[in-house]
Write an enzyme that holds these catalytic residues in place. Structure first.
Site, PDB file in Angstrom:
ATOM      1  N   TYR A  57       7.756  23.762 -32.825  1.00  0.00           N
ATOM      2  CA  TYR A  57       6.358  23.600 -32.424  1.00  0.00           C
ATOM      3  C   TYR A  57       5.475  23.318 -33.631  1.00  0.00           C
ATOM      4  O   TYR A  57       4.639  22.402 -33.617  1.00  0.00           O
ATOM      5  CB  TYR A  57       5.905  24.881 -31.713  1.00  0.00           C
ATOM      6  CG  TYR A  57       4.469  24.892 -31.269  1.00  0.00           C
ATOM      7  CD1 TYR A  57       4.044  24.097 -30.211  1.00  0.00           C
ATOM      8  CD2 TYR A  57       3.539  25.722 -31.891  1.00  0.00           C
ATOM      9  CE1 TYR A  57       2.722  24.124 -29.795  1.00  0.00           C
ATOM     10  CE2 TYR A  57       2.224  25.761 -31.478  1.00  0.00           C
ATOM     11  CZ  TYR A  57       1.818  24.959 -30.430  1.00  0.00           C
ATOM     12  OH  TYR A  57       0.503  24.991 -30.025  1.00  0.00           O
ATOM     13  N   SER A  61      -2.852  23.605 -33.954  1.00  0.00           N
ATOM     14  CA  SER A  61      -2.444  25.008 -34.012  1.00  0.00           C
ATOM     15  C   SER A  61      -2.349  25.460 -35.462  1.00  0.00           C
ATOM     16  O   SER A  61      -1.947  24.683 -36.331  1.00  0.00           O
ATOM     17  CB  SER A  61      -1.079  25.194 -33.338  1.00  0.00           C
ATOM     18  OG  SER A  61      -0.571  26.494 -33.572  1.00  0.00           O
TER      19      SER A  61
END
Length: 386
Positions: A232, A219
């Site tokens: 995250y 990501s």
């Protein structure tokens, strides 16, 4: 300077012939990149006719067209043959769509899901061929990983295992670090890092034997400090560094390692508003009273609303990510990084080249535009700013 009627006609014929050949071979796609390249070539043609003598204009335009078509061409791909691939996180989103596409291409697919009776698992069972095998696995449970490793070894004994796609991922909190329970950091690391690490290490003997591929879905949040995504983002930063290390260490074994860093796409895990509402309520219930007073419940509601608002930009078409995963599995020379999605080039340019203040301003306005915590608002009694 006297000009020929159309000095670049020969160059355009050469470009058209090569483009047609690439299209017939399916090495080139009709789409915006090709149209943009042709528009730039037309502009270059106009400039060359006015600034260069005809022979030079012909050479420059032909060379530019050849280079453009070479860059747009699909890289050579390996045949599917009897290749087998294990994909994690196939209940929804990228994993499910990749499993369907690989099965349609003729791969033997081992697709792991959290629940064998989930809607995604049932869809794969109904739509895919008998070659696709569903496996239940929770990446936080060592016994699940061990069972999947044993099944994979047995199932690929004749074909070998060509690829591992580490797709399963988890994000369970959108909040400032101070407001986020440490348990959420541990949970994200367990799934996004330690689970992928254990599974990858367990499959390395098979991948070394096949000189295969490791593809991991990362990501941009692992590269940039997105506000309120620390749990995250840190797990994705960790897995990216791990895969880069694998890429160096496994190169002598012939294993190629790629990381996919998608933009914002409309997957069920990302855009499930009811799920995010439950997570917000759970967060509010577990924040110490003094901390909640300092930030204010309206601050948390504001962050939650800003996050949901940012999801409106999510792209519904998941095919760019699926195509990137497939390219990483089959390209003769896959890239180490893929960035499918809209606007990522601009984001990375800002992150790498602009001053820190502008980078922070961009991320906050692009993702979450913060409201001041209650204790810092004018007229409120709270700690003085440093």
């Amino acid at each position: 300077m006297e000009r020929w009627p159309w000095p670049s006609g020969g160059a355009w014929l050469l470009v058209a012939a090569r483009a047609l050949l690439q299209l017939l071979r399916s090495d080139l796609r009709l789409g915006r990149p090709l149209l943009a390249a042709l528009a730039l070539l037309a502009a270059l043609d106009w400039l060359c006719q006015r600034l260069l003598p005809p022979p030079a204009a012909l050479v420059v335009l032909a060379g530019a067209g050849w280079i453009a078509l070479s860059r747009l061409a699909r890289p050579p791909r390996l045949p599917v043959a009897t290749r087998a691939v294990l994909i994690t996180g196939c209940d929804t989103g990228f994993g499910k769509e990749t499993a369907k596409k690989l099965d349609a291409m003729g791969f033997t697919v081992l697709a792991t899901v959290l629940d064998l009776n989930s809607p995604g698992a049932l869809e794969l069972r109904d739509l895919c061929s008998p070659r696709l095998k569903l496996l239940q696995m929770d990446l936080t449970k060592a016994e699940d990983i061990s069972r999947v490793l044993e099944i994979t070894k047995a199932h690929t004994a004749s074909t070998g295992l060509w690829g591992l796609v580490n797709n399963a991922g988890l994000n369970i909190v959108v909040a400032d670090v101070e407001l986020s329970p440490v348990a959420t950091f541990r949970k994200c690391m367990e799934v996004n890092f330690f689970g992928a690490l254990e599974l990858t290490k367990g499959l390395l003997p098979l991948l070394r034997h096949s000189r295969g591929r490791i593809v991991t879905v990362g990501s941009p949040a692992g590269d940039m400090p997105y506000p309120c995504l620390a749990a995250y983002g840190t797990s994705k930063a960790a897995i990216a560094l791990l895969m880069d290390t694998f890429g160096c260490e496994l190169l002598p074994w012939g294993i190629k390692v790629s990381i996919i860093k998608p933009g914002c796409f409309k997957t069920d895990a990302v855009t499930n508003v009811n799920l995010w509402e439950k997570r917000k309520q759970l967060l509010l219930a577990n924040i110490p009273r003094e901390l909640l007073q300092a930030y204010g419940e309206d601050y948390i509601e504001h962050v939650h609303g800003q996050f949901l608002n940012s999801l409106r930009m999510a792209l519904p078409d998941l095919s760019p990510v699926v195509d990137a995963i497939i390219d990483a599995l089959l390209a003769a020379q896959p890239r180490s990084r893929y960035y499918p999605g809209r606007g990522l080039g601009l984001m990375y340019f800002i992150h790498h080249y602009l001053p820190e203040g502008l980078r922070r301003c961009f991320l906050q306005n692009f993702f979450i535009n913060h409201l001041l915590p209650r204790a810092l608002r004018p007229g409120q009694h709270g700690p003085a700013p440093a």
